[in-house]
Write a protein that holds these residues in place. Sequence first.
Motif, PDB file in Angstrom:
ATOM      1  N   PHE A  89      68.071 -23.584  50.180  1.00 10.20           N
ATOM      2  CA  PHE A  89      68.247 -22.473  50.444  1.00 10.20           C
ATOM      3  C   PHE A  89      67.582 -20.859  50.480  1.00 10.20           C
ATOM      4  O   PHE A  89      67.956 -20.380  51.009  1.00 10.20           O
ATOM      5  CB  PHE A  89      69.855 -22.193  49.413  1.00 10.20           C
ATOM      6  N   PHE A  90      66.593 -21.710  49.377  1.00 12.05           N
ATOM      7  CA  PHE A  90      65.810 -20.336  48.979  1.00 12.05           C
ATOM      8  C   PHE A  90      64.893 -20.333  50.328  1.00 12.05           C
ATOM      9  O   PHE A  90      64.139 -19.890  50.606  1.00 12.05           O
ATOM     10  CB  PHE A  90      65.044 -19.964  47.708  1.00 12.05           C
ATOM     11  N   SER A  91      64.176 -21.682  50.159  1.00  9.80           N
ATOM     12  CA  SER A  91      63.208 -23.131  51.156  1.00  9.80           C
ATOM     13  C   SER A  91      63.122 -21.445  52.383  1.00  9.80           C
ATOM     14  O   SER A  91      61.953 -21.174  53.331  1.00  9.80           O
ATOM     15  CB  SER A  91      62.579 -23.730  51.105  1.00  9.80           C
ATOM     16  N   ALA A  92      64.223 -21.882  53.150  1.00  6.54           N
ATOM     17  CA  ALA A  92      64.125 -21.801  54.685  1.00  6.54           C
ATOM     18  C   ALA A  92      63.674 -20.103  54.867  1.00  6.54           C
ATOM     19  O   ALA A  92      63.017 -19.917  55.190  1.00  6.54           O
ATOM     20  CB  ALA A  92      64.912 -22.036  55.324  1.00  6.54           C
ATOM     21  N   PRO A  93      64.365 -19.366  54.097  1.00  3.85           N
ATOM     22  CA  PRO A  93      64.167 -17.212  54.626  1.00  3.85           C
ATOM     23  C   PRO A  93      62.888 -17.428  54.098  1.00  3.85           C
ATOM     24  O   PRO A  93      62.439 -15.733  54.359  1.00  3.85           O
ATOM     25  CB  PRO A  93      65.984 -17.863  53.194  1.00  3.85           C
ATOM     26  N   LEU A  94      62.536 -17.587  52.659  1.00  2.00           N
ATOM     27  CA  LEU A  94      61.184 -17.278  52.143  1.00  2.00           C
ATOM     28  C   LEU A  94      60.392 -17.310  53.162  1.00  2.00           C
ATOM     29  O   LEU A  94      59.788 -16.729  53.213  1.00  2.00           O
ATOM     30  CB  LEU A  94      61.021 -17.565  50.704  1.00  2.00           C
TER      31      LEU A  94
ATOM     32  N   GLY B 282      60.021 -20.675  47.545  1.00  2.00           N
ATOM     33  CA  GLY B 282      61.372 -20.887  47.734  1.00  2.00           C
ATOM     34  C   GLY B 282      61.757 -22.553  47.438  1.00  2.00           C
ATOM     35  O   GLY B 282      62.876 -22.768  47.083  1.00  2.00           O
TER      36      GLY B 282
ATOM     37  N   THR C 135      52.676 -17.128  54.784  1.00  5.97           N
ATOM     38  CA  THR C 135      53.757 -18.459  54.514  1.00  5.97           C
ATOM     39  C   THR C 135      53.443 -19.750  53.849  1.00  5.97           C
ATOM     40  O   THR C 135      55.267 -19.899  53.124  1.00  5.97           O
ATOM     41  CB  THR C 135      54.079 -19.029  56.377  1.00  5.97           C
TER      42      THR C 135
ATOM     43  N   ASP D  86      64.266 -23.597  44.847  1.00  7.51           N
ATOM     44  CA  ASP D  86      65.569 -24.462  45.141  1.00  7.51           C
ATOM     45  C   ASP D  86      65.657 -25.580  44.180  1.00  7.51           C
ATOM     46  O   ASP D  86      66.658 -26.263  44.057  1.00  7.51           O
ATOM     47  CB  ASP D  86      65.332 -25.045  46.130  1.00  7.51           C
TER      48      ASP D  86
ATOM     49  N   MET E 172      60.377 -18.059  56.504  1.00  6.74           N
ATOM     50  CA  MET E 172      60.457 -16.771  57.677  1.00  6.74           C
ATOM     51  C   MET E 172      60.310 -15.602  57.455  1.00  6.74           C
ATOM     52  O   MET E 172      58.966 -14.569  57.531  1.00  6.74           O
ATOM     53  CB  MET E 172      62.361 -17.001  57.926  1.00  6.74           C
ATOM     54  N   LEU E 173      60.295 -15.206  55.703  1.00  5.82           N
ATOM     55  CA  LEU E 173      59.790 -13.794  55.433  1.00  5.82           C
ATOM     56  C   LEU E 173      58.621 -14.293  54.839  1.00  5.82           C
ATOM     57  O   LEU E 173      57.912 -12.982  55.265  1.00  5.82           O
ATOM     58  CB  LEU E 173      60.491 -13.238  54.054  1.00  5.82           C
TER      59      LEU E 173
END
Length: 95
Positions: free
Chosen positions: A71-76, A59, A52, A63, A78-79
């Motif tokens: 933009f990249f931090s949140a989805p990455l 991410g 995590t 960003d 969660m991934l």
Amino acid sequence: MTKAEEDPTQGLAAGARRRHERERRWYREGEPSMMRQVGQIGLLGWIVVAPTLLFLFVGRWLDHLAGTQIFFSAPLMMLGLAAGCWSAWRWMHRQ
């Protein structure tokens, strides 16, 4: 179709064998110590947290390069959390 799907008793027999082997190992080795159990809980936590944080840092770096907020931090992130949970699930089933 797998063997277990063809004959449901095969899956039941395999489960009974695994349970018997676990029971025999418990009789042979005894109850795990409290420190071993605490260590396993800590390891399990790090199995989830490490990917995590790694994905979050990647991410944030992306960003920073792209000039975006999350933009990249949140989805990455969660991934990474999903990857950590999947790894923890696999580790628990191997133990």
